[in-house]
Design a protein around this motif. Structure first.
Motif, PDB file in Angstrom:
ATOM      1  N   PRO A  71     -22.985 -24.850 -24.601  1.00 35.01           N
ATOM      2  CA  PRO A  71     -23.498 -24.923 -23.543  1.00 35.01           C
ATOM      3  C   PRO A  71     -22.577 -25.140 -22.307  1.00 35.01           C
ATOM      4  O   PRO A  71     -21.874 -26.140 -22.330  1.00 35.01           O
ATOM      5  CB  PRO A  71     -24.638 -25.884 -23.608  1.00 35.01           C
ATOM      6  N   ALA A  72     -22.734 -24.583 -21.308  1.00 35.77           N
ATOM      7  CA  ALA A  72     -22.013 -24.974 -20.126  1.00 35.77           C
ATOM      8  C   ALA A  72     -22.425 -26.526 -19.579  1.00 35.77           C
ATOM      9  O   ALA A  72     -23.559 -26.891 -19.615  1.00 35.77           O
ATOM     10  CB  ALA A  72     -22.314 -24.204 -18.924  1.00 35.77           C
ATOM     11  N   GLY A  73     -21.207 -27.123 -19.279  1.00 37.84           N
ATOM     12  CA  GLY A  73     -21.431 -28.700 -18.905  1.00 37.84           C
ATOM     13  C   GLY A  73     -20.010 -29.231 -18.791  1.00 37.84           C
ATOM     14  O   GLY A  73     -18.957 -28.690 -19.026  1.00 37.84           O
ATOM     15  N   ARG A  74     -20.025 -30.773 -18.705  1.00 34.14           N
ATOM     16  CA  ARG A  74     -18.964 -31.382 -18.708  1.00 34.14           C
ATOM     17  C   ARG A  74     -19.101 -32.573 -20.083  1.00 34.14           C
ATOM     18  O   ARG A  74     -20.230 -33.032 -20.038  1.00 34.14           O
ATOM     19  CB  ARG A  74     -18.686 -32.142 -17.351  1.00 34.14           C
ATOM     20  N   TYR A  75     -18.103 -32.572 -20.748  1.00 31.55           N
ATOM     21  CA  TYR A  75     -18.200 -33.243 -21.891  1.00 31.55           C
ATOM     22  C   TYR A  75     -17.011 -34.152 -22.227  1.00 31.55           C
ATOM     23  O   TYR A  75     -15.732 -33.673 -22.038  1.00 31.55           O
ATOM     24  CB  TYR A  75     -18.359 -32.389 -23.151  1.00 31.55           C
ATOM     25  N   LYS A  76     -17.161 -35.267 -22.690  1.00 28.11           N
ATOM     26  CA  LYS A  76     -15.842 -36.066 -23.301  1.00 28.11           C
ATOM     27  C   LYS A  76     -15.064 -35.624 -24.487  1.00 28.11           C
ATOM     28  O   LYS A  76     -15.981 -34.951 -25.213  1.00 28.11           O
ATOM     29  CB  LYS A  76     -16.426 -37.398 -23.403  1.00 28.11           C
ATOM     30  N   LEU A  77     -13.933 -35.611 -24.330  1.00 24.35           N
ATOM     31  CA  LEU A  77     -13.222 -35.282 -25.551  1.00 24.35           C
ATOM     32  C   LEU A  77     -13.101 -36.710 -26.502  1.00 24.35           C
ATOM     33  O   LEU A  77     -12.688 -37.762 -26.000  1.00 24.35           O
ATOM     34  CB  LEU A  77     -11.985 -34.636 -25.518  1.00 24.35           C
ATOM     35  N   GLY A  78     -12.933 -36.566 -27.793  1.00 21.76           N
ATOM     36  CA  GLY A  78     -12.750 -37.644 -28.523  1.00 21.76           C
ATOM     37  C   GLY A  78     -11.881 -37.202 -29.778  1.00 21.76           C
ATOM     38  O   GLY A  78     -12.062 -36.124 -29.955  1.00 21.76           O
ATOM     39  N   PHE A  79     -11.435 -38.179 -30.716  1.00 22.00           N
ATOM     40  CA  PHE A  79     -10.803 -37.888 -32.023  1.00 22.00           C
ATOM     41  C   PHE A  79     -12.015 -38.185 -32.903  1.00 22.00           C
ATOM     42  O   PHE A  79     -12.667 -39.081 -33.255  1.00 22.00           O
ATOM     43  CB  PHE A  79      -9.822 -39.071 -32.378  1.00 22.00           C
ATOM     44  N   ASN A  80     -11.982 -37.019 -33.914  1.00 22.21           N
ATOM     45  CA  ASN A  80     -12.931 -37.135 -35.176  1.00 22.21           C
ATOM     46  C   ASN A  80     -11.937 -37.185 -36.399  1.00 22.21           C
ATOM     47  O   ASN A  80     -11.048 -36.428 -36.538  1.00 22.21           O
ATOM     48  CB  ASN A  80     -13.755 -36.049 -35.201  1.00 22.21           C
ATOM     49  N   ARG A  81     -11.963 -38.320 -36.857  1.00 24.81           N
ATOM     50  CA  ARG A  81     -10.699 -38.486 -38.209  1.00 24.81           C
ATOM     51  C   ARG A  81     -11.497 -38.519 -39.575  1.00 24.81           C
ATOM     52  O   ARG A  81     -10.753 -38.829 -40.510  1.00 24.81           O
ATOM     53  CB  ARG A  81     -10.282 -39.930 -38.083  1.00 24.81           C
ATOM     54  N   ASP A  82     -12.585 -38.045 -39.647  1.00 23.31           N
ATOM     55  CA  ASP A  82     -13.291 -37.596 -40.968  1.00 23.31           C
ATOM     56  C   ASP A  82     -13.661 -36.184 -41.203  1.00 23.31           C
ATOM     57  O   ASP A  82     -13.510 -35.444 -40.368  1.00 23.31           O
ATOM     58  CB  ASP A  82     -14.962 -38.288 -40.777  1.00 23.31           C
ATOM     59  N   GLY A  83     -13.806 -36.032 -42.380  1.00 23.72           N
ATOM     60  CA  GLY A  83     -14.012 -34.564 -42.986  1.00 23.72           C
ATOM     61  C   GLY A  83     -12.802 -34.014 -43.374  1.00 23.72           C
ATOM     62  O   GLY A  83     -11.697 -34.020 -43.268  1.00 23.72           O
ATOM     63  N   GLY A  84     -13.457 -32.711 -44.061  1.00 18.98           N
ATOM     64  CA  GLY A  84     -12.222 -32.037 -44.646  1.00 18.98           C
ATOM     65  C   GLY A  84     -11.253 -31.093 -43.595  1.00 18.98           C
ATOM     66  O   GLY A  84     -10.199 -31.228 -43.974  1.00 18.98           O
ATOM     67  N   MET A  85     -11.951 -30.594 -42.677  1.00 15.62           N
ATOM     68  CA  MET A  85     -11.142 -29.966 -41.759  1.00 15.62           C
ATOM     69  C   MET A  85      -9.840 -30.994 -41.208  1.00 15.62           C
ATOM     70  O   MET A  85      -8.740 -30.555 -41.119  1.00 15.62           O
ATOM     71  CB  MET A  85     -11.927 -29.627 -40.567  1.00 15.62           C
ATOM     72  N   ASN A  86     -10.413 -32.387 -40.857  1.00 13.74           N
ATOM     73  CA  ASN A  86      -9.336 -33.287 -40.604  1.00 13.74           C
ATOM     74  C   ASN A  86      -8.306 -33.503 -41.646  1.00 13.74           C
ATOM     75  O   ASN A  86      -7.029 -33.403 -41.080  1.00 13.74           O
ATOM     76  CB  ASN A  86     -10.084 -34.749 -40.250  1.00 13.74           C
ATOM     77  N   GLY A  87      -8.500 -33.532 -42.640  1.00 11.98           N
ATOM     78  CA  GLY A  87      -7.459 -33.596 -43.644  1.00 11.98           C
ATOM     79  C   GLY A  87      -6.518 -32.332 -43.949  1.00 11.98           C
ATOM     80  O   GLY A  87      -5.392 -32.399 -44.135  1.00 11.98           O
ATOM     81  N   ASN A  88      -7.106 -31.250 -43.717  1.00 11.35           N
ATOM     82  CA  ASN A  88      -6.517 -29.820 -43.787  1.00 11.35           C
ATOM     83  C   ASN A  88      -5.521 -29.843 -42.663  1.00 11.35           C
ATOM     84  O   ASN A  88      -4.438 -29.531 -42.733  1.00 11.35           O
ATOM     85  CB  ASN A  88      -7.567 -28.531 -43.619  1.00 11.35           C
ATOM     86  N   TYR A  89      -5.815 -30.287 -41.371  1.00  7.56           N
ATOM     87  CA  TYR A  89      -5.066 -30.353 -40.277  1.00  7.56           C
ATOM     88  C   TYR A  89      -3.881 -31.327 -40.391  1.00  7.56           C
ATOM     89  O   TYR A  89      -2.722 -30.916 -40.244  1.00  7.56           O
ATOM     90  CB  TYR A  89      -5.631 -30.361 -39.145  1.00  7.56           C
ATOM     91  N   TYR A  90      -4.356 -32.501 -41.048  1.00  6.93           N
ATOM     92  CA  TYR A  90      -3.188 -33.429 -41.263  1.00  6.93           C
ATOM     93  C   TYR A  90      -2.139 -32.802 -42.154  1.00  6.93           C
ATOM     94  O   TYR A  90      -0.710 -33.058 -41.877  1.00  6.93           O
ATOM     95  CB  TYR A  90      -3.668 -34.720 -41.721  1.00  6.93           C
ATOM     96  N   ASP A  91      -2.519 -32.043 -43.275  1.00  7.44           N
ATOM     97  CA  ASP A  91      -1.641 -31.661 -44.397  1.00  7.44           C
ATOM     98  C   ASP A  91      -0.748 -30.656 -43.517  1.00  7.44           C
ATOM     99  O   ASP A  91       0.263 -30.436 -43.914  1.00  7.44           O
ATOM    100  CB  ASP A  91      -2.460 -31.090 -45.329  1.00  7.44           C
ATOM    101  N   HIS A  92      -1.281 -29.697 -42.856  1.00  3.89           N
ATOM    102  CA  HIS A  92      -0.377 -28.623 -42.344  1.00  3.89           C
ATOM    103  C   HIS A  92       0.430 -29.107 -41.023  1.00  3.89           C
ATOM    104  O   HIS A  92       1.420 -28.573 -40.883  1.00  3.89           O
ATOM    105  CB  HIS A  92      -1.500 -27.576 -41.642  1.00  3.89           C
ATOM    106  N   PHE A  93      -0.095 -30.470 -40.347  1.00  7.14           N
ATOM    107  CA  PHE A  93       0.765 -30.695 -39.195  1.00  7.14           C
ATOM    108  C   PHE A  93       0.705 -32.419 -38.970  1.00  7.14           C
ATOM    109  O   PHE A  93       0.373 -33.146 -38.241  1.00  7.14           O
ATOM    110  CB  PHE A  93      -0.012 -30.492 -37.814  1.00  7.14           C
ATOM    111  N   PRO A  94       1.373 -32.708 -40.308  1.00 12.34           N
ATOM    112  CA  PRO A  94       1.502 -34.321 -40.324  1.00 12.34           C
ATOM    113  C   PRO A  94       2.167 -34.867 -39.225  1.00 12.34           C
ATOM    114  O   PRO A  94       1.669 -36.169 -38.980  1.00 12.34           O
ATOM    115  CB  PRO A  94       2.194 -34.504 -41.707  1.00 12.34           C
ATOM    116  N   LYS A  95       2.914 -34.631 -38.511  1.00 14.55           N
ATOM    117  CA  LYS A  95       3.722 -35.125 -37.502  1.00 14.55           C
ATOM    118  C   LYS A  95       3.038 -35.134 -36.197  1.00 14.55           C
ATOM    119  O   LYS A  95       2.957 -35.854 -35.249  1.00 14.55           O
ATOM    120  CB  LYS A  95       5.077 -34.656 -37.136  1.00 14.55           C
TER     121      LYS A  95
END
Length: 149
Positions: free
Chosen positions: A46-70
């Motif tokens: 939805p249109a609006g203003r939202y804060k960005l944050g880090f999510n360090r849980d879940g499978g997607m997080n692990g996959n991205y860490y594996d592909h882009f560790p640095k």
């Protein structure tokens, strides 16, 4: 610092946007279409203003860490969207890969009445690095616009 997602075009199943950081065009974005009644995983933010944050849980997080560790410090999550959970900025090319999230690409093409992003990995790495740097210094928000008429 301010991230803007300015929606510019509507396809049959996709919404195309330009993504600006401090008024500089960084890349393009792709989401699902707007809906009056939310369909989980198939409705744009939805249109609006939202804060960005880090999510360090879940499978997607692990996959991205594996592909882009640095590079990877956690998935960039668009926080506190009413009725939405786990909305990330991530890699993908078509509305079928959004799952209600914001995909990024360096370019786009129109095909069969919908939009497809190109060079998604390049755009992700570019935007991600910029956002991480800003988020480590303080709060960062994203403003998502309605589709311009």
């Amino acid at each position: 610092m301010h991230l803007k997602v300015i929606r510019i075009e509507q396809g049959k199943n996709s919404t195309l946007s330009e993504i600006y950081l401090n008024n500089l065009l960084i890349c393009y974005g792709l989401e699902d279409i707007p809906r009056t009644k939310k369909i989980p995983g198939s409705t744009c933010i939805p249109a609006g203003r939202y804060k960005l944050g880090f999510n360090r849980d879940g499978g997607m997080n692990g996959n991205y860490y594996d592909h882009f560790p640095k590079l990877h410090k956690g998935m960039i999550e668009i926080m506190a969207i009413p009725g939405f959970n786990y909305v990330y900025v991530h890699i993908g090319n078509t509305h079928k890969e959004t799952a209600g999230c914001l995909l990024v690409g360096m370019g786009y093409i129109s095909e069969k009445g919908d939009y497809r992003l190109t060079q998604s990995v390049t755009a992700y790495k570019k935007l991600y690095a910029l956002l991480v740097e800003l988020m480590m210094k303080g709060e960062v928000f994203v403003e998502v616009t309605q589709l311009r008429e």
